[in-house]
Design a protein around this motif. Structure first.
Motif, PDB file in Angstrom:
ATOM      1  N   SER A  53      56.554  25.059  20.503  1.00 47.22           N
ATOM      2  CA  SER A  53      56.851  23.739  19.939  1.00 47.22           C
ATOM      3  C   SER A  53      58.357  23.552  19.866  1.00 47.22           C
ATOM      4  CB  SER A  53      56.230  23.593  18.543  1.00 47.22           C
ATOM      5  OG  SER A  53      56.704  24.614  17.677  1.00 47.22           O
TER       6      SER A  53
ATOM      7  N   LYS B 186      61.652  20.470  18.697  1.00 52.65           N
ATOM      8  CA  LYS B 186      61.964  19.232  17.980  1.00 52.65           C
ATOM      9  C   LYS B 186      63.401  18.841  18.267  1.00 52.65           C
ATOM     10  CE  LYS B 186      63.554  21.465  13.725  1.00 52.65           C
ATOM     11  NZ  LYS B 186      63.290  21.707  12.296  1.00 52.65           N
TER      12      LYS B 186
ATOM     13  N   LEU C  66      48.683  13.954  22.500  1.00 52.49           N
ATOM     14  CA  LEU C  66      48.235  15.349  22.434  1.00 52.49           C
ATOM     15  C   LEU C  66      46.807  15.484  22.957  1.00 52.49           C
ATOM     16  CD1 LEU C  66      48.696  18.288  21.503  1.00 52.49           C
ATOM     17  CD2 LEU C  66      47.916  17.587  19.223  1.00 52.49           C
TER      18      LEU C  66
ATOM     19  N   THR D  95      54.233  14.897  23.530  1.00 54.92           N
ATOM     20  CA  THR D  95      55.306  14.542  22.598  1.00 54.92           C
ATOM     21  C   THR D  95      54.916  13.402  21.669  1.00 54.92           C
ATOM     22  OG1 THR D  95      56.377  12.843  23.971  1.00 54.92           O
ATOM     23  CG2 THR D  95      56.988  15.149  24.398  1.00 54.92           C
TER      24      THR D  95
ATOM     25  N   PHE E  95      55.164  19.665  22.179  1.00 53.58           N
ATOM     26  CA  PHE E  95      54.326  20.862  22.287  1.00 53.58           C
ATOM     27  C   PHE E  95      54.144  21.216  23.751  1.00 53.58           C
ATOM     28  CE2 PHE E  95      51.670  19.474  18.339  1.00 53.58           C
ATOM     29  CZ  PHE E  95      52.674  19.903  17.489  1.00 53.58           C
TER      30      PHE E  95
ATOM     31  N   TYR F 104      54.057  16.468  14.740  1.00 52.15           N
ATOM     32  CA  TYR F 104      54.709  17.458  15.592  1.00 52.15           C
ATOM     33  C   TYR F 104      55.764  18.239  14.799  1.00 52.15           C
ATOM     34  CZ  TYR F 104      52.703  15.397  19.858  1.00 52.15           C
ATOM     35  OH  TYR F 104      51.844  14.958  20.847  1.00 52.15           O
TER      36      TYR F 104
ATOM     37  N   GLU G 208      55.625  22.184  14.146  1.00 53.03           N
ATOM     38  CA  GLU G 208      56.758  22.974  14.644  1.00 53.03           C
ATOM     39  C   GLU G 208      57.350  23.825  13.524  1.00 53.03           C
ATOM     40  OE1 GLU G 208      60.805  24.163  15.411  1.00 53.03           O
ATOM     41  OE2 GLU G 208      60.208  22.688  13.892  1.00 53.03           O
TER      42      GLU G 208
END
Length: 377
Positions: free
Chosen positions: A9, A11, A131, A149, A197, A339, A343
């Protein structure tokens, strides 16, 4: 059918964290007047800091596509490069353009090779929808990997200059030169960022998260839109689209601003959300005791106790010690929020193999919900 794992993951949160007291320095003051609602809204939502793709002069520093690509770059290492990506699936509420699609613009920045694309629109569920597309692609054997994303760059939509023409129009009509609460409310709720991800059909590294199932629900067939942009709500509840207004009205009535009907939000978001969580758990023959972590995307801390009590009333007790949230420090980043939570948890060192995680994402656009069950591997 193949198993699907989140193997990595990433960010990207732009610039430095912005405190509550600094927000109007970045977003500006509508009609050069401090918002009367700001402190009340911030006290209720509990957010202490957030990130904007703006500098202190209000100038844009990143596009949404750029934020997304920077989060994706966190997935690359010696074992997986941009040349290995087979599918790119991107979700957002705030694309840079009406068209081309968000995924196309992100792919343009990746500069890797031809691959399959998917763009998911909507509000907060857009990230979960992106996802799910990647999940189903790998599950079916269509691809061996996918990059999924969720991202938002909403700050530029919330700047004071986007509302000043409406204020001028109100003054001409000899009305109070203050934008409606349904618009001012969201200026102090939303922020920027992106999460990504890497999905693969085999676990990898010390920690991978197997996606066991994903479920989605919509109540648009019975409920009006609650959060919307690019149009305005009529008395009969319908949304009149921006293309049916003349160009002068776009500015005079802030047609492109993000708006939320807070009365409908309070009335339905928890009721429908709790109902469909119960439906999901019954479908999969599971209960709260089966989960070690509960990750709800909650737009405001105002809803936390209300959400907990709504679930308790339906016989679902997710103890608060199982809740994992980062709203207070990263803000409400819409489709990227789930997300960013995953993460942070995935890289926290807390997870143990065999533990189960429940993801819950509500969307007040027209009341949609998305859930997922993950197992630590």
């Amino acid at each position: 059918m193949f198993e699907v794992y989140i193997t990595k993951s990433g960010k990207y949160l732009p610039n430095e964290a912005v405190s509550n007291d600094e927000m109007e320095n970045f977003l500006g003051k509508v009609n050069d007047t401090a918002s009367k609602a700001r402190r009340i809204i911030l006290r209720n939502n509990g957010i202490q800091s957030r990130y904007y793709a703006l500098d202190q002069n209000g100038q844009t520093t990143h596009t949404n596509a750029d934020l997304t690509n920077r989060a994706i770059e966190e997935l690359y290492d010696e074992n997986f490069t941009k040349k290995d990506v087979e599918l790119l699936s991107c979700g957002t509420s705030t694309p840079d353009n009406l068209l081309p699609s968000h995924a196309v613009m992100v792919h343009g920045l990746m500069k890797n090779h031809s691959l399959e694309l998917n763009s998911s629109s909507g509000v907060c569920c857009a990230g979960m929808n992106s996802l799910k597309y990647g999940f189903l692609s790998i599950k079916s054997g269509n691809t061996k990997n996918a990059v999924c994303t969720g991202s938002e760059r909403v700050s530029s939509w919330l700047k004071a200059d986007k509302y000043n023409n409406e204020v001028v129009n109100l003054q001409k009509l000899e009305e109070q030169p203050v934008i409606a609460f349904k618009k001012d409310f969201l200026r102090w709720m939303l922020s920027d960022g992106a999460g990504a991800f890497l999905l693969e059909n085999q676990p990898k590294g010390d920690i991978s998260l197997r996606i066991d199932w994903m479920e989605s629900y919509s109540f648009a067939y019975e409920l009006e839109a609650c959060m919307y942009a690019g149009g305005d709500k009529l008395e009969n509840g319908e949304i009149k689209p921006w293309s049916d207004y003349n160009s002068e009205e776009w500015l005079k009535e802030s047609i492109f601003s993000i708006k939320q009907d807070v009365k409908d939000l309070d009335k339905y978001i928890l009721e429908k959300g709790s109902d469909c969580i119960q439906t999901t758990l019954e479908k999969h023959k599971m209960n709260p005791a089966n989960f070690d972590y509960f990750l709800p995307h909650v737009s405001s801390n105002y809803f936390v106790d209300k959400f907990y009590n709504a679930m308790i009333s339906r016989g679902m007790d997710f103890p608060k010690e199982k809740w994992f949230m980062n709203l207070t420090k990263v803000g409400n980043v819409g489709s990227a929020s789930i997300y960013l939570m995953v993460e942070e948890l995935m890289n926290s060192g807390k997870l143990k193999k065999g533990e189960k995680i429940l993801l819950i994402v509500p969307e007040s656009g027209r009341f949609s919900y998305a859930h997922a069950c993950l197992t630590v591997c």
